[in-house]
Design an enzyme around this catalytic site. Structure first.
Site, PDB file in Angstrom:
ATOM      1  N   ARG A 157      24.138 -24.700 -10.799  1.00 44.04           N
ATOM      2  CA  ARG A 157      24.411 -24.835  -9.365  1.00 44.04           C
ATOM      3  C   ARG A 157      25.720 -25.564  -9.112  1.00 44.04           C
ATOM      4  NH1 ARG A 157      18.545 -27.095  -8.614  1.00 44.04           N
ATOM      5  NH2 ARG A 157      19.167 -27.617 -10.726  1.00 44.04           N
ATOM      6  N   LYS A 208       8.058 -35.945 -15.523  1.00 44.05           N
ATOM      7  CA  LYS A 208       7.775 -36.018 -14.080  1.00 44.05           C
ATOM      8  C   LYS A 208       6.353 -35.538 -13.812  1.00 44.05           C
ATOM      9  CE  LYS A 208      11.767 -33.108 -13.839  1.00 44.05           C
ATOM     10  NZ  LYS A 208      12.485 -32.027 -13.247  1.00 44.05           N
TER      11      LYS A 208
HETATM   12  P1  ADP Z   1      14.374 -27.806 -15.129  1.00 49.08           P
HETATM   13  O1  ADP Z   1      13.457 -28.944 -14.827  1.00 49.08           O
HETATM   14  O2  ADP Z   1      14.263 -27.235 -16.505  1.00 49.08           O
HETATM   15  O3  ADP Z   1      15.797 -28.002 -14.691  1.00 49.08           O
HETATM   16  P2  ADP Z   1      14.041 -26.102 -12.840  1.00 49.08           P
HETATM   17  O4  ADP Z   1      12.814 -25.358 -12.480  1.00 49.08           O
HETATM   18  O5  ADP Z   1      14.494 -27.166 -11.913  1.00 49.08           O
HETATM   19  O6  ADP Z   1      13.754 -26.621 -14.266  1.00 49.08           O
HETATM   20  O7  ADP Z   1      15.242 -25.090 -13.080  1.00 49.08           O
HETATM   21  C1  ADP Z   1      15.194 -24.092 -14.052  1.00 49.08           C
HETATM   22  C2  ADP Z   1      16.564 -23.474 -14.187  1.00 49.08           C
HETATM   23  O8  ADP Z   1      16.923 -22.833 -12.972  1.00 49.08           O
HETATM   24  C3  ADP Z   1      17.704 -24.448 -14.492  1.00 49.08           C
HETATM   25  O9  ADP Z   1      18.641 -23.800 -15.327  1.00 49.08           O
HETATM   26  C4  ADP Z   1      18.316 -24.703 -13.132  1.00 49.08           C
HETATM   27  O10 ADP Z   1      19.669 -25.080 -13.213  1.00 49.08           O
HETATM   28  C5  ADP Z   1      18.166 -23.316 -12.513  1.00 49.08           C
HETATM   29  N1  ADP Z   1      18.146 -23.367 -11.052  1.00 49.08           N
HETATM   30  C6  ADP Z   1      17.348 -24.124 -10.261  1.00 49.08           C
HETATM   31  N2  ADP Z   1      17.624 -23.912  -8.946  1.00 49.08           N
HETATM   32  C7  ADP Z   1      18.644 -23.007  -8.918  1.00 49.08           C
HETATM   33  C8  ADP Z   1      19.423 -22.409  -7.871  1.00 49.08           C
HETATM   34  N3  ADP Z   1      19.212 -22.711  -6.592  1.00 49.08           N
HETATM   35  N4  ADP Z   1      20.393 -21.523  -8.222  1.00 49.08           N
HETATM   36  C9  ADP Z   1      20.609 -21.252  -9.532  1.00 49.08           C
HETATM   37  N5  ADP Z   1      19.939 -21.794 -10.556  1.00 49.08           N
HETATM   38  C10 ADP Z   1      18.961 -22.653 -10.265  1.00 49.08           C
END
Ligand code: ADP
Length: 162
Positions: free
Chosen positions: A91, A42
């Site tokens: 989540r 991305k």
């Molecule tokens: P990735 O692209 O590796 O999924 P993210 O930055 O989107 O990276 O997320 C990193 C981690 O944090 C993942 O394990 C994701 O599930 C978790 N995560 C993201 N948002 C939340 C949230 N609102 N509550 C709990 N965990 C979250």
């Protein structure tokens, strides 16, 4: 041996959902390294340097944490940091399939490294970096959803006077 966990992710940008996972995991492990992943397919909104900076400012109040960036295979990075655990947040059921696959391949690559899942705090279950970017674009109020530095950075990205 101190327990060192790595919490990897895109963090584009860090949200209060991520912060909650970092705060809670910092109570479980001696040290938590929050690691921003380079190299994603991305196109990110924030550069790796910006994401590291936003994270560093957002978690400055949690002493046993560190922010870093990495390239390549997560398992190699974990070993480089002398860590033994990967932290991931869950989540919804939709996160489960991908996380299960990632945890399984990582276990296959190195069975000594454990993946530790933390359930989201209910109030953040709908929160993702993508949804934040989507609504911030339209000047929606994201004050309760991201740290103040991120709110400011989003304003600058989307609404800086030209
Ligand atoms: P990735 O692209 O590796 O999924 P993210 O930055 O989107 O990276 O997320 C990193 C981690 O944090 C993942 O394990 C994701 O599930 C978790 N995560 C993201 N948002 C939340 C949230 N609102 N509550 C709990 N965990 C979250």
């Amino acid at each position: 041996m101190p327990s060192v966990a790595v919490y990897p992710g895109s963090f584009d940008p860090v949200t209060n959902g991520h912060l909650d996972i970092i705060e809670r995991s910092a109570r479980v492990f001696d040290k938590v390294v929050v690691a921003v992943l380079h190299n994603r397919n991305k196109v990110p909104l924030f550069s790796v340097e910006e994401r590291v900076q936003l994270l560093s400012e957002s978690i400055a109040h949690i002493p046993n944490t560190e922010v870093d960036a990495f390239n390549g295979l997560l398992i190699d990075y974990i070993k480089e940091k002398n860590a033994n655990t990967i932290v991931r947040g869950l989540r919804a059921v939709s996160d489960f399939e991908y996380e299960m696959q990632a945890a399984s391949i990582n276990r296959k690559l190195d069975p000594s490294i454990e993946t530790f899942f933390m359930m989201t705090n209910n109030q953040y279950s709908y929160l993702s970096s993508s949804i934040i970017k989507e609504v911030a674009k339209y000047e929606a109020d994201v004050k309760d959803l991201v740290p103040p530095v991120v709110e400011k950075a989003l304003m600058n990205k989307f609404h800086a006077p030209s």
